[in-house]
Motif scaffolding. Structure first.
Motif, PDB file in Angstrom:
ATOM      1  N   ASP A 481       0.828  -1.212   0.000  1.00 19.37           N
ATOM      2  CA  ASP A 481       0.000   0.000   0.000  1.00 19.37           C
ATOM      3  C   ASP A 481       0.861   1.260   0.000  1.00 19.37           C
ATOM      4  OD1 ASP A 481      -2.211  -1.584   0.035  1.00 19.37           O
ATOM      5  OD2 ASP A 481      -2.632  -1.350   2.178  1.00 19.37           O
ATOM      6  N   ALA A 482       1.997   1.197   0.705  1.00 14.91           N
ATOM      7  CA  ALA A 482       2.901   2.351   0.735  1.00 14.91           C
ATOM      8  C   ALA A 482       3.446   2.639  -0.673  1.00 14.91           C
ATOM      9  CB  ALA A 482       4.049   2.087   1.700  1.00 14.91           C
ATOM     10  N   GLY A 483       3.762   1.584  -1.384  1.00 14.70           N
ATOM     11  CA  GLY A 483       4.226   1.773  -2.761  1.00 14.70           C
ATOM     12  C   GLY A 483       3.130   2.343  -3.642  1.00 14.70           C
ATOM     13  N   LEU A 484       1.900   1.911  -3.385  1.00 11.65           N
ATOM     14  CA  LEU A 484       0.763   2.370  -4.186  1.00 11.65           C
ATOM     15  C   LEU A 484       0.557   3.875  -4.047  1.00 11.65           C
ATOM     16  CD1 LEU A 484      -1.517   1.326  -6.046  1.00 11.65           C
ATOM     17  CD2 LEU A 484      -2.926   1.033  -3.993  1.00 11.65           C
ATOM     18  N   ILE A 485       0.541   4.354  -2.790  1.00  5.09           N
ATOM     19  CA  ILE A 485       0.297   5.786  -2.585  1.00  5.09           C
ATOM     20  C   ILE A 485       1.497   6.621  -3.035  1.00  5.09           C
ATOM     21  CG2 ILE A 485       1.116   5.907  -0.171  1.00  5.09           C
ATOM     22  CD1 ILE A 485      -1.227   7.862   0.323  1.00  5.09           C
ATOM     23  N   THR A 486       2.710   6.066  -2.885  1.00  4.21           N
ATOM     24  CA  THR A 486       3.901   6.794  -3.352  1.00  4.21           C
ATOM     25  C   THR A 486       3.853   6.972  -4.856  1.00  4.21           C
ATOM     26  OG1 THR A 486       5.235   5.916  -1.527  1.00  4.21           O
ATOM     27  CG2 THR A 486       6.418   6.783  -3.432  1.00  4.21           C
ATOM     28  N   GLY A 487       3.509   5.901  -5.571  1.00  6.11           N
ATOM     29  CA  GLY A 487       3.422   5.991  -7.032  1.00  6.11           C
ATOM     30  C   GLY A 487       2.327   6.946  -7.477  1.00  6.11           C
ATOM     31  N   TRP A 488       1.199   6.900  -6.778  1.00  7.41           N
ATOM     32  CA  TRP A 488       0.065   7.782  -7.104  1.00  7.41           C
ATOM     33  C   TRP A 488       0.473   9.251  -6.959  1.00  7.41           C
ATOM     34  CZ3 TRP A 488      -5.243   6.545  -8.141  1.00  7.41           C
ATOM     35  CH2 TRP A 488      -6.137   7.603  -8.065  1.00  7.41           C
ATOM     36  N   GLN A 489       1.121   9.568  -5.848  1.00 13.20           N
ATOM     37  CA  GLN A 489       1.496  10.954  -5.614  1.00 13.20           C
ATOM     38  C   GLN A 489       2.611  11.405  -6.557  1.00 13.20           C
ATOM     39  OE1 GLN A 489       2.171  11.181  -1.291  1.00 13.20           O
ATOM     40  NE2 GLN A 489       0.293  12.372  -1.193  1.00 13.20           N
ATOM     41  N   LEU A 490       3.528  10.514  -6.861  1.00 10.94           N
ATOM     42  CA  LEU A 490       4.582  10.875  -7.816  1.00 10.94           C
ATOM     43  C   LEU A 490       3.998  11.186  -9.185  1.00 10.94           C
ATOM     44  CD1 LEU A 490       7.441   8.380  -6.855  1.00 10.94           C
ATOM     45  CD2 LEU A 490       7.495  10.879  -6.686  1.00 10.94           C
ATOM     46  N   ALA A 491       2.972  10.419  -9.563  1.00 11.13           N
ATOM     47  CA  ALA A 491       2.325  10.667 -10.854  1.00 11.13           C
ATOM     48  C   ALA A 491       1.676  12.050 -10.862  1.00 11.13           C
ATOM     49  CB  ALA A 491       1.285   9.578 -11.127  1.00 11.13           C
ATOM     50  N   LYS A 492       0.996  12.398  -9.750  1.00 14.35           N
ATOM     51  CA  LYS A 492       0.353  13.717  -9.675  1.00 14.35           C
ATOM     52  C   LYS A 492       1.404  14.823  -9.636  1.00 14.35           C
ATOM     53  CE  LYS A 492      -4.269  13.098  -8.047  1.00 14.35           C
ATOM     54  NZ  LYS A 492      -5.350  13.737  -7.288  1.00 14.35           N
ATOM     55  N   ALA A 493       2.491  14.585  -8.904  1.00 15.59           N
ATOM     56  CA  ALA A 493       3.544  15.587  -8.823  1.00 15.59           C
ATOM     57  C   ALA A 493       4.196  15.797 -10.189  1.00 15.59           C
ATOM     58  CB  ALA A 493       4.597  15.164  -7.802  1.00 15.59           C
ATOM     59  N   THR A 494       4.363  14.717 -10.935  1.00 12.26           N
ATOM     60  CA  THR A 494       4.957  14.818 -12.276  1.00 12.26           C
ATOM     61  C   THR A 494       4.071  15.661 -13.187  1.00 12.26           C
ATOM     62  OG1 THR A 494       6.030  12.662 -12.041  1.00 12.26           O
ATOM     63  CG2 THR A 494       5.738  13.511 -14.279  1.00 12.26           C
ATOM     64  N   ALA A 495       2.763  15.437 -13.101  1.00 11.79           N
ATOM     65  CA  ALA A 495       1.825  16.227 -13.909  1.00 11.79           C
ATOM     66  C   ALA A 495       1.886  17.699 -13.506  1.00 11.79           C
ATOM     67  CB  ALA A 495       0.408  15.683 -13.741  1.00 11.79           C
ATOM     68  N   ALA A 496       2.004  17.946 -12.192  1.00 18.96           N
ATOM     69  CA  ALA A 496       2.086  19.327 -11.720  1.00 18.96           C
ATOM     70  C   ALA A 496       3.373  19.990 -12.200  1.00 18.96           C
ATOM     71  CB  ALA A 496       2.016  19.359 -10.195  1.00 18.96           C
ATOM     72  N   ILE A 497       4.467  19.244 -12.153  1.00 19.57           N
ATOM     73  CA  ILE A 497       5.745  19.788 -12.619  1.00 19.57           C
ATOM     74  C   ILE A 497       5.684  20.157 -14.091  1.00 19.57           C
ATOM     75  CG2 ILE A 497       8.151  19.130 -13.114  1.00 19.57           C
ATOM     76  CD1 ILE A 497       8.109  17.588 -10.425  1.00 19.57           C
ATOM     77  N   GLU A 498       4.996  19.326 -14.867  1.00 22.50           N
ATOM     78  CA  GLU A 498       4.854  19.612 -16.302  1.00 22.50           C
ATOM     79  C   GLU A 498       4.029  20.872 -16.540  1.00 22.50           C
ATOM     80  OE1 GLU A 498       3.210  16.035 -17.848  1.00 22.50           O
ATOM     81  OE2 GLU A 498       5.120  14.938 -17.828  1.00 22.50           O
ATOM     82  N   SER A 499       3.178  21.245 -15.560  1.00 20.97           N
ATOM     83  CA  SER A 499       2.345  22.448 -15.695  1.00 20.97           C
ATOM     84  C   SER A 499       3.024  23.686 -15.123  1.00 20.97           C
ATOM     85  CB  SER A 499       1.002  22.240 -14.965  1.00 20.97           C
ATOM     86  OG  SER A 499       0.335  21.104 -15.438  1.00 20.97           O
ATOM     87  N   TRP A 500       4.208  23.506 -14.549  1.00 18.63           N
ATOM     88  CA  TRP A 500       4.854  24.590 -13.832  1.00 18.63           C
ATOM     89  C   TRP A 500       5.112  25.814 -14.706  1.00 18.63           C
ATOM     90  CZ3 TRP A 500       6.174  27.437  -9.967  1.00 18.63           C
ATOM     91  CH2 TRP A 500       7.276  28.282 -10.058  1.00 18.63           C
ATOM     92  N   ASP A 501       5.711  25.621 -15.864  1.00 21.49           N
ATOM     93  CA  ASP A 501       6.079  26.764 -16.712  1.00 21.49           C
ATOM     94  C   ASP A 501       4.858  27.604 -17.071  1.00 21.49           C
ATOM     95  OD1 ASP A 501       8.771  26.168 -16.685  1.00 21.49           O
ATOM     96  OD2 ASP A 501       8.673  24.928 -18.501  1.00 21.49           O
ATOM     97  N   THR A 502       3.761  26.934 -17.408  1.00 21.42           N
ATOM     98  CA  THR A 502       2.535  27.659 -17.774  1.00 21.42           C
ATOM     99  C   THR A 502       1.977  28.420 -16.584  1.00 21.42           C
ATOM    100  OG1 THR A 502       1.995  25.972 -19.423  1.00 21.42           O
ATOM    101  CG2 THR A 502       0.196  27.389 -18.673  1.00 21.42           C
ATOM    102  N   ALA A 503       1.926  27.762 -15.410  1.00 18.97           N
ATOM    103  CA  ALA A 503       1.388  28.406 -14.212  1.00 18.97           C
ATOM    104  C   ALA A 503       2.237  29.607 -13.802  1.00 18.97           C
ATOM    105  CB  ALA A 503       1.317  27.398 -13.070  1.00 18.97           C
ATOM    106  N   TRP A 504       3.555  29.452 -13.873  1.00 15.48           N
ATOM    107  CA  TRP A 504       4.428  30.549 -13.476  1.00 15.48           C
ATOM    108  C   TRP A 504       4.326  31.724 -14.446  1.00 15.48           C
ATOM    109  CZ3 TRP A 504       6.196  32.548  -9.440  1.00 15.48           C
ATOM    110  CH2 TRP A 504       7.255  33.460  -9.451  1.00 15.48           C
ATOM    111  N   ALA A 505       4.183  31.425 -15.716  1.00 20.63           N
ATOM    112  CA  ALA A 505       4.023  32.503 -16.709  1.00 20.63           C
ATOM    113  C   ALA A 505       2.763  33.309 -16.433  1.00 20.63           C
ATOM    114  CB  ALA A 505       3.981  31.911 -18.119  1.00 20.63           C
ATOM    115  N   LYS A 506       1.695  32.637 -16.012  1.00 22.27           N
ATOM    116  CA  LYS A 506       0.439  33.335 -15.681  1.00 22.27           C
ATOM    117  C   LYS A 506       0.602  34.226 -14.453  1.00 22.27           C
ATOM    118  CE  LYS A 506      -2.820  30.021 -17.689  1.00 22.27           C
ATOM    119  NZ  LYS A 506      -3.936  29.059 -17.425  1.00 22.27           N
TER     120      LYS A 506
END
Length: 532
Positions: A481-506
């Motif tokens: 279960d620990a691996g499951l939640i770690t992977g889930w959050q890493l996936a969300k964090a990766t998506a957020a990181i990919e949105s960083w440049d756009t968010a910061w430009a705004k």
């Protein structure tokens, strides 16, 4: 007789310290006579359809020392436990409810309009022993301390009553806050937002159409910008202290409520941001001490909030797994561990808050701000608008530089930027009436950035917590279960990181549109805003 009553109400969290409080060295220094007692039996009256309560009026008959007193109270505000309302008292010969003694006062016409020809009937009672001390504060203010020990009675229902009332007889209301803070340093006290009347109405179940005492509105107006900065920001700090006390009482009423903890935490963050803004106007040593205390409580609330968020994320994951792979649905090994951790942290926080451990900080800071002398200066005090614009300009310039230099994969740096964005956002929201309208877009973009950085920051909180939880479990499924939640959050964090440049430009575009918050050409102005 009529007057405006001002009293600070404090709930005594531990009944065993009643006598210790009354015999404290502080009260002995301030008292002008020994404690004396009264047995007070009070009945509240209203029409069958509660016309008085709905008109923000109350009528009561009280027996004390074999004398009857009729009292009418009108309207009222409650801020941080400081209650202020109009009060009319008349000695009467017997306990028969009648409004006649008040007809020649300025409340008479309003009573007549509210009651009309309807009869008055008893709605609830209070019965308590009152311990009374007459005190003189260091500034000469006269204060009556009344410690009430008894009960509220409504039909077959009853509720324990144990509260301290500090009523101003003459002098300055600040003396009440000073005394409340001094007593809270020694005894378990909580600011009480609700009057006896409102608590009795709640117990009776007749609160339809009856509002609690209204908090005063924000003291900040557009015209406040031309007033001295220290005066206006002091008023705003106290206003936000009151908001924390309201949030604290809401939390104590529902300590398991996720939103109550969240609002309590945000109220602290807003206050801390405002105190940081006012730093150059405050004595440095005292500023540091108060900010340290506020930060400590913010961290306590943040820990519980982080666990709540973690729990919600885990619920989201287990629900998604069950929906997607129903054949693999099972009772999660991690669920019980997360629940226990949340419950333990909540219980610890509740104990600290419910026993009044936060009260000395809230009342102490309130008293400090009320009595804080203006900083000595060789030049006139700046207006609030000038000071605020200079400070926010400085903050914004530092924030933009911080974001431009950020390595988004550096979790520590991302966290620092998130803190800076919250500070900037909460301050701009609090001071909106004296700021240009075009700052609204900036606060919106800052909130979006804050949420994005929060998704990244979740991955920093998770490993340490999972390490604790896995260590406490002998089940291999916990590691799964620990691996499951770690992977889930890493996936969300990766998506957020990919949105960083756009968010910061705004954010940068919105900052550029906040015309009066552009970096000042006069660097001397920025030098008056030291780094925090």
């Amino acid at each position: 007789m009529s007057n405006t009553e001002a009293e600070l109400k404090l709930r005594l969290a531990d009944p065993t310290c009643l006598n210790t409080l009354l015999n404290s060295s502080l009260l002995k220094e301030l008292s002008t006579q020994p404690v004396y007692k009264q047995l007070l039996d009070t009945t509240y009256y209203d029409t069958p359809d509660q016309r008085l309560l709905k008109s923000r009026l109350s009528y009561r008959l009280r027996l004390a020392d074999s004398h009857w007193t009729a009292t009418v109270k009108a309207d009222g505000t409650s801020d941080g436990g400081l209650h202020q309302r109009a009060e009319y008292n008349m000695e009467v010969a017997n306990p028969l409810p009648t409004l006649m003694p008040f007809m020649l006062t300025d409340i008479g016409a309003r009573l007549t309009a509210a009651v009309g020809e309807m009869p008055l009937e008893p709605i609830f009672r209070t019965r308590f022993e009152r311990h009374i001390l007459n005190l003189t504060a260091p500034d000469g203010s006269k204060i009556e301390l009344a410690l009430d020990d008894g009960e509220i009675l409504a039909g077959d229902k009853q509720q324990k009553l144990l509260e301290l009332e500090l009523e101003l007889k003459s002098g300055q209301p600040q003396a009440l806050i000073w005394l409340g803070a001094a007593l809270a340093d020694e005894f378990p006290l909580l600011p009480e937002q609700d009057s006896k009347l409102y608590r009795a109405a709640m117990l009776s179940g007749i609160t339809d159409g009856l509002g609690q005492d209204n908090p005063l509105p924000s003291p900040l107006k557009k015209s406040s910008g031309s007033q001295p900065a220290q005066q206006v920001l002091g008023q705003m700090i106290i206003y936000h202290l009151h908001a924390i006390i309201r949030a604290q009482q809401a939390y104590l009423a529902n300590p398991d409520g996720i939103e109550e903890v969240h609002e309590f935490r945000i109220a602290f963050r807003r206050l801390r941001a405002l105190v940081q803004l006012a730093k150059p106007l405050l004595p440095n040593e005292e500023y540091t001490a108060w900010q340290t205390k506020l930060t400590a409580w913010s961290y306590k609330l943040a820990h519980v909030r982080d666990l709540d968020v973690f729990s919600l994320i885990w619920d989201e994951i287990t629900c998604a797994v069950t929906t997607t792979l129903p054949q693999q649905a099972r009772k999660s090994a991690l669920t019980a561990l997360v629940a226990d951790k949340c419950q333990s942290s909540r219980a610890n926080l509740y104990t600290e808050i419910a026993t009044g451990q936060c009260t000395p900080v809230l009342l102490g800071l309130w008293s400090f701000i009320e009595n804080c002398p203006a900083q000595a200066a060789t030049e006139p005090q700046p207006t609030c608008k000038k000071f605020v614009l200079e400070r926010l300009t400085y903050w914004l310039a530092r924030f933009l530089k911080q974001g431009d230099e950020l390595d988004i994969n550096d979790l520590s740096a991302a966290h620092e930027l998130r803190i800076a964005s919250k500070r900037l956002r909460y301050t701009v929201e609090s001071l909106a009436p004296i700021l240009p309208d075009n700052t609204r877009l900036l606060t919106k973009r800052l909130e979006q950035l804050q949420n994005l950085l929060g998704q990244i920051q979740d991955t920093a909180f998770t490993p340490q917590l999972l390490q604790e939880l896995v260590k406490a479990s002998a089940s291999r499924l916990t590691h799964h279960d620990a691996g499951l939640i770690t992977g889930w959050q890493l996936a969300k964090a990766t998506a957020a990181i990919e949105s960083w440049d756009t968010a910061w430009a705004k954010v940068k575009k919105a900052a550029a549109k906040a015309k009066k918050l552009k970096p000042l050409e006069n660097t001397d102005s920025n030098k008056r805003s030291p780094e925090l």
